[in-house]
Design a protein around this motif. Structure first.
Motif, PDB file in Angstrom:
ATOM      1  N   TYR A  69       7.768  -3.747   3.019  1.00  0.00           N
ATOM      2  CA  TYR A  69       6.643  -2.877   3.368  1.00  0.00           C
ATOM      3  C   TYR A  69       6.068  -3.381   4.674  1.00  0.00           C
ATOM      4  CZ  TYR A  69       6.905  -1.208  -1.425  1.00  0.00           C
ATOM      5  OH  TYR A  69       7.340  -0.670  -2.601  1.00  0.00           O
ATOM      6  N   ARG A  75      -0.550   3.483   8.882  1.00  0.00           N
ATOM      7  CA  ARG A  75       0.249   3.749   7.687  1.00  0.00           C
ATOM      8  C   ARG A  75       0.989   2.495   7.232  1.00  0.00           C
ATOM      9  NH1 ARG A  75       2.590   5.222  12.314  1.00  0.00           N
ATOM     10  NH2 ARG A  75       4.836   4.973  12.551  1.00  0.00           N
ATOM     11  N   THR A  89       6.131   6.618   3.091  1.00  0.00           N
ATOM     12  CA  THR A  89       4.971   6.206   3.878  1.00  0.00           C
ATOM     13  C   THR A  89       3.704   6.538   3.106  1.00  0.00           C
ATOM     14  OG1 THR A  89       6.154   6.663   5.942  1.00  0.00           O
ATOM     15  CG2 THR A  89       3.786   6.510   6.091  1.00  0.00           C
ATOM     16  N   ILE A  90       2.740   5.611   3.106  1.00  0.00           N
ATOM     17  CA  ILE A  90       1.419   5.881   2.536  1.00  0.00           C
ATOM     18  C   ILE A  90       0.368   5.539   3.593  1.00  0.00           C
ATOM     19  CG2 ILE A  90       2.065   5.532   0.115  1.00  0.00           C
ATOM     20  CD1 ILE A  90       0.859   2.692   0.308  1.00  0.00           C
ATOM     21  N   PRO A  91      -0.834   6.135   3.492  1.00  0.00           N
ATOM     22  CA  PRO A  91      -1.888   5.766   4.438  1.00  0.00           C
ATOM     23  C   PRO A  91      -2.360   4.331   4.195  1.00  0.00           C
ATOM     24  CG  PRO A  91      -2.730   7.276   2.769  1.00  0.00           C
ATOM     25  CD  PRO A  91      -1.256   7.191   2.557  1.00  0.00           C
ATOM     26  N   ALA A  92      -2.684   3.620   5.265  1.00  0.00           N
ATOM     27  CA  ALA A  92      -3.235   2.270   5.141  1.00  0.00           C
ATOM     28  C   ALA A  92      -4.748   2.380   4.932  1.00  0.00           C
ATOM     29  CB  ALA A  92      -2.924   1.461   6.390  1.00  0.00           C
ATOM     30  N   PRO A  93      -5.315   1.552   4.061  1.00  0.00           N
ATOM     31  CA  PRO A  93      -6.725   1.721   3.696  1.00  0.00           C
ATOM     32  C   PRO A  93      -7.706   1.476   4.832  1.00  0.00           C
ATOM     33  CG  PRO A  93      -5.852  -0.307   2.742  1.00  0.00           C
ATOM     34  CD  PRO A  93      -4.693   0.444   3.310  1.00  0.00           C
ATOM     35  N   ASP A  98      -6.033  -2.556   9.672  1.00  0.00           N
ATOM     36  CA  ASP A  98      -5.410  -3.348   8.611  1.00  0.00           C
ATOM     37  C   ASP A  98      -4.730  -4.569   9.205  1.00  0.00           C
ATOM     38  OD1 ASP A  98      -5.542  -1.127   6.326  1.00  0.00           O
ATOM     39  OD2 ASP A  98      -4.945  -0.208   8.208  1.00  0.00           O
ATOM     40  N   VAL A 121      -3.946  -1.812  -3.551  1.00  0.00           N
ATOM     41  CA  VAL A 121      -3.563  -0.430  -3.248  1.00  0.00           C
ATOM     42  C   VAL A 121      -2.366  -0.012  -4.096  1.00  0.00           C
ATOM     43  CG1 VAL A 121      -2.614   1.034  -1.407  1.00  0.00           C
ATOM     44  CG2 VAL A 121      -4.463  -0.550  -0.889  1.00  0.00           C
ATOM     45  N   THR A 125       0.804   5.940  -3.802  1.00  0.00           N
ATOM     46  CA  THR A 125      -0.140   6.944  -3.292  1.00  0.00           C
ATOM     47  C   THR A 125      -1.036   6.435  -2.168  1.00  0.00           C
ATOM     48  OG1 THR A 125      -1.865   6.319  -4.862  1.00  0.00           O
ATOM     49  CG2 THR A 125      -0.247   7.959  -5.597  1.00  0.00           C
ATOM     50  N   GLY A 126      -1.195   5.125  -2.077  1.00  0.00           N
ATOM     51  CA  GLY A 126      -2.147   4.573  -1.119  1.00  0.00           C
ATOM     52  C   GLY A 126      -3.567   4.499  -1.652  1.00  0.00           C
ATOM     53  N   GLU A 127      -3.787   4.938  -2.900  1.00  0.00           N
ATOM     54  CA  GLU A 127      -5.138   4.892  -3.485  1.00  0.00           C
ATOM     55  C   GLU A 127      -5.625   3.439  -3.573  1.00  0.00           C
ATOM     56  OE1 GLU A 127      -7.400   5.668  -7.759  1.00  0.00           O
ATOM     57  OE2 GLU A 127      -5.268   6.172  -7.534  1.00  0.00           O
TER      58      GLU A 127
END
Length: 212
Positions: A69, A75, A89-93, A98, A121, A125-127
């Motif tokens: 990762y 992202r 790919t997921i969004p970075a918080p 980051d 995370v 989903t990136g949640e």
């Protein structure tokens, strides 16, 4: 709280053509480090770079036992280390702020540098599942044997910190020599940490103190 100087075991680099070492992870054989436009696989025994993958790699790096990762701007990319292909790919918080990245307990742990936070995370989903506050800038993040460690780097001072994963309380501090920064951070699962050295272009192995 325990506080002592970090014991640097070995320095790698600087590496030809690499201006900075950012995220760091370990796959059990190779140390992978991010250098802006490449992910590089280093043999920690010989110090030789064995492979490079051409992809955006400007912050934290992690390994889940099968996949890499990598934070790339806003992202987080899931990468097949055999082919270098981006699988998801997921969004970075931190929305581009980051820093460190670690894998533990089926989730990703993401440092948010200037906001002094570490987020847990969902890797699908990136949640954001929960957030731990720190009182220093957060660079690299790693888990080892149930311990959560992160790097800090402010001005000329840098250290490795073991923190309580629930409260964020600092339990132990390893102080790096003045002027020696820590960008990425990863454990080898035993007695060493691998630390990215930012714009020094170096990678360092630091002894991990054992509890008890």
């Amino acid at each position: 709280m325990k506080r002592k100087p970090a014991q640097i075991l070995r320095e790698y680099g600087p590496f030809p053509g690499i201006e900075g070492v950012h995220g760091v992870t370990y796959d059990g054989a190779h140390v992978w480090f991010a250098s802006g436009e490449k992910l590089n696989a280093l043999d920690p025994a010989s110090g030789k770079t064995l492979r490079t993958l051409d992809l955006a790699a400007d912050a934290g790096t992690a390994f889940d036992g099968q996949y890499l990762y990598q934070i790339a701007e806003r992202r987080i990319q899931k990468i097949d280390p055999q082919t270098g292909r981006v699988l998801a790919t997921i969004p970075a918080p931190g929305d581009g702020n980051d820093s460190g990245l670690a894998w533990a307990e089926g989730t990703l742990w993401v440092g948010e540098y200037r906001d002094r936070k570490i987020h847990q995370v969902d890797p699908e989903t990136g949640e954001i599942l929960r957030t731990i506050e720190s009182n220093r800038f957060v660079t690299g993040v790693t888990w080892v044997e149930g311990e959560l460690w992160h790097g800090t780097w402010e001005g000329d001072e840098s250290e490795l910190r073991r923190i309580d994963p629930v409260s964020g309380e600092v339990l132990e501090r390893l102080e790096m020599p003045p002027g020696v920064g820590v960008s990425g951070l990863e454990s080898d699962g035993a007695d060493q940490f691998f630390c990215g050295g930012g714009n020094s272009g170096k990678l360092r192995a630091v002894r991990r103190p054992r509890q008890g």
